[in-house]
Design an enzyme around this catalytic site. Structure first.
Site, short mmCIF file in Angstrom:
data_model
loop_
_atom_site.label_atom_id
_atom_site.label_comp_id
_atom_site.label_asym_id
_atom_site.label_seq_id
_atom_site.Cartn_x
_atom_site.Cartn_y
_atom_site.Cartn_z
N CYS A 224 9.61 1.30 -6.40
CA CYS A 224 9.87 2.59 -5.86
C CYS A 224 11.17 2.78 -5.01
CB CYS A 224 8.68 2.67 -4.79
SG CYS A 224 9.04 4.48 -3.83
N CYS B 191 11.07 4.27 -1.42
CA CYS B 191 10.30 3.57 -0.49
C CYS B 191 11.62 2.52 -0.02
CB CYS B 191 9.14 2.80 -0.98
SG CYS B 191 8.11 3.93 -1.84
N ASP B 192 12.20 1.79 -1.01
CA ASP B 192 13.09 0.54 -0.84
C ASP B 192 14.34 0.75 -0.97
OD1 ASP B 192 10.54 -0.56 -0.17
OD2 ASP B 192 10.11 -1.01 -2.35
#
Ligand code: NDP
Length: 305
Positions: free
Chosen positions: A131, A134-135
């Protein structure tokens, strides 16, 4: 006994909840561990009709949840671990609790596909990610790989250039599968490079990930690459584990539904990505969520609810 339980709280689940709520079925929505589904992992959604400037995925999900609750849906933040047929309907297990219900809508979605390499687990979240939103933040000025050749890979690669020094799309063929507009975006982005006919065959060393072995799919030759992080965007697998052996799947492992979102079990319907390996769009998930709720309402009326 409950009328209707909706399993999963992504676009299809919330849409089903809005329709079922308005039909006064008082649905229970089990959110599972990923409430909001895949739109929680995106930034701006530009192709959901009605938002000419786009809308943030998490905001859209929050609004759908509010709308569901407004019409009487009860939200239960638990993961469902069991599903079985009982005489009067179905039994759903969530933790220590059991719920009997007359009709069920499965909208458990699909989760990111991993490479399937034996050493993969130890690198998950430690150099190996699924993701970007997200990261990606952790890769400021770093050099990263994005694996895949579809729209997701292109979208992730583009997004990651906000942070990374370079992003290399690693694809097993020599052309992208992504839509034309996405292809143009990545090809014109000066930070994006390509490694064609390439497949990661080994993640080397100890976590965090620093080296990957890549095989050329044409020549079969392998080469090690030093890298700061790898993001996988190679599609999704449907979340169907608890239905194995009870509900029929199609040849791709997704829940098989007919044109009225019915599964092989009476009173059990499926909507969204868990039953769709073709379109997988937020708007198609909403459409099938609506269909499933209307069909569930009809079914409940037929059995004399
Ligand atoms: P896709 O199935 O379209 O693409 C997956 C990609 O990963 C393919 O290029 C495939 O290679 C590759 N792949 C699959 N398995 C492996 C593996 N084990 N190792 C290496 N590579 C692998 O998935 P997406 O998630 O990209 O897209 C799914 C759907 O969502 C599509 O309909 C897409 O259009 C849509 N989407 C739309 C977006 C938008 O409109 N903004 C954004 C994101 C997704 P190969 O090409 O060889 O099959």
């Amino acid at each position: 006994m409950e009328n209707l339980i909706i399993l999963g709280a992504g676009v299809s689940g919330w849409t089903a909840a809005i329709y079922a709520g308005r039909a006064e079925l008082k649905p229970l929505v089990f959110t599972g561990i990923e409430e909001g589904g895949q739109l929680m992992l995106t930034t701006t959604v530009e192709n959901f009709p009605g938002f000419s400037d786009g809308i943030l995925g998490p905001t859209l999900m929050q609004e759908m949840k509010k709308q569901s609750e407004k019409f009487g849906a009860k939200v239960i933040q638990k993961e469902v671990t069991g599903f079985k047929k009982i005489k009067e309907g179905y039994e759903i297990t969530a933790g220590k609790e059991k719920y009997s219900v007359k009709a069920v809508i499965i909208s458990t979605g699909a989760s990111a596909r991993w490479l399937g390499l034996p050493e993969e687990k130890k690198f998950q979240g430690r150099g190996l990610h699924t993701c970007a939103t997200c990261d990606g933040f952790f890769y400021k000025d770093k050099e990263i790989f994005v694996v895949g050749g579809g729209d997701s890979a292109c979208e992730e690669a583009n997004f990651l250039t906000k942070f990374a020094k370079t992003v290399t799309i690693v694809h097993r063929r020599d052309e992208l599968k992504a839509s034309k507009i996405m292809q143009e975006k990545v090809k014109s982005n000066p930070k994006i490079k390509f490694l064609w006919n390439s497949e990661i065959v080994k993640l080397v060393g100890e976590a965090p990930l620093k080296t990957v072995t890549i095989k050329n799919t044409k020549t079969e030759k392998t080469k090690d690459y030093k890298i700061d992080g790898v993001f996988l965007a190679i599609g999704h697998v449907p979340n169907v584990k608890i239905f194995e052996g009870i509900i029929k799947f199609d040849e791709y492992g997704f829940i098989k539904t007919d044109e009225r979102r019915r599964t092989n079990l009476p009173g059990v319907f499926a909507a969204g990505d868990v039953q769709d390996h073709i379109y997988k769009q937020a708007i198609t998930a909403a459409g099938t969520g609506c269909e499933a709720a209307i069909e569930a309402e009809k079914y409940l009326a037929e059995i004399g609810n």
